[in-house]
Design a protein around this motif. Structure first.
Motif, short mmCIF file in Angstrom:
data_model
loop_
_atom_site.label_atom_id
_atom_site.label_comp_id
_atom_site.label_asym_id
_atom_site.label_seq_id
_atom_site.Cartn_x
_atom_site.Cartn_y
_atom_site.Cartn_z
N VAL A 22 0.84 -1.21 0.00
CA VAL A 22 0.00 0.00 0.00
C VAL A 22 0.88 1.25 0.00
N ARG A 23 1.95 1.26 0.80
CA ARG A 23 2.86 2.41 0.80
C ARG A 23 3.46 2.64 -0.58
N PHE A 24 3.86 1.55 -1.24
CA PHE A 24 4.41 1.65 -2.59
C PHE A 24 3.39 2.28 -3.53
N ASN A 25 2.17 1.78 -3.51
CA ASN A 25 1.14 2.29 -4.41
C ASN A 25 0.76 3.73 -4.11
N MET A 138 12.77 0.91 -9.21
CA MET A 138 11.72 0.91 -10.23
C MET A 138 12.19 0.23 -11.52
N ILE A 139 11.44 -0.77 -11.93
CA ILE A 139 11.67 -1.48 -13.18
C ILE A 139 11.07 -0.68 -14.32
N ALA A 140 9.89 -0.13 -14.07
CA ALA A 140 9.16 0.69 -15.04
C ALA A 140 8.47 1.81 -14.25
N GLU A 141 7.63 2.57 -14.94
CA GLU A 141 7.01 3.73 -14.30
C GLU A 141 6.19 3.37 -13.06
N ARG A 142 5.47 2.23 -13.08
CA ARG A 142 4.63 1.84 -11.95
C ARG A 142 4.94 0.45 -11.42
N GLN A 143 6.09 -0.07 -11.76
CA GLN A 143 6.46 -1.41 -11.32
C GLN A 143 7.84 -1.35 -10.69
#
Length: 169
Positions: A22-25, A138-143
């Motif tokens: 949840v913190r990540f999101n 971060m692997i990508a913008e949201r991952q």
């Protein structure tokens, strides 16, 4: 990063939990929500324009201030709480807590769990985000891969800060 039997600079055992997810999101999702919410923001601005125009045409009325206040409060609630609510729902539906190991090398990193293995060079990594409680590779913008600071030795945190400065895009 070539897969070899070389030894990582740091090997950190972590646990994925609902609070860390949840913190990540919230951290990553809120920024993305602002970027991708142009239609909502345009709708709110047009609504505000009509409210202000109505108040100027009809004279001052407290109901216009009330409408304006409600719109602003709803907008604030949308950007503050929505990422956390969606993240909790998604985590409960698809994920369960699991353990993983994050290996940090001089030129890249590798995350290994029962779900699989991900590895990437720092030069290919999208970015490294540091918050009060976590690092996000971060692997990508949201991952990304979550590294809770409670699991991270201070030397590894300093190493990641150095990598962040070196490869910051």
């Amino acid at each position: 990063m070539a897969q070899t039997d070389r030894k990582p600079v740091y090997s950190i055992k972590c646990r994925m939990t609902e609070p860390s997810y949840v913190r990540f999101n919230k951290s990553v999702g809120r920024k993305q929500m602002l970027k991708h919410s142009a239609l909502i923001i345009i709708f709110i601005l047009v609504s505000l324009f009509f409210i202000i125009a109505s108040s100027l045409r009809d004279g001052f009325d407290w109901s216009y201030i009330l409408e304006l206040g409600i719109i602003l409060v709803l907008m604030a609630l949308f950007f503050i709480f929505l990422p956390g609510i969606g993240a909790r729902r998604a985590y409960k539906q698809f994920n369960k807590d699991f353990d993983y190991t994050l290996d940090l090398y001089e030129d890249g990193w590798m995350s290994t769990s029962d779900h699989g293995c991900t590895h990437m060079d720092y030069s290919e990594t999208s970015r490294i985000i540091e918050t009060k409680t976590d690092f996000y590779i971060m692997i990508a913008e949201r991952q990304g891969v979550i590294l809770p600071k409670e699991d991270c030795p201070e030397e590894a945190a300093a190493f990641l800060r150095g990598i962040k400065v070196k490869y910051d895009k």
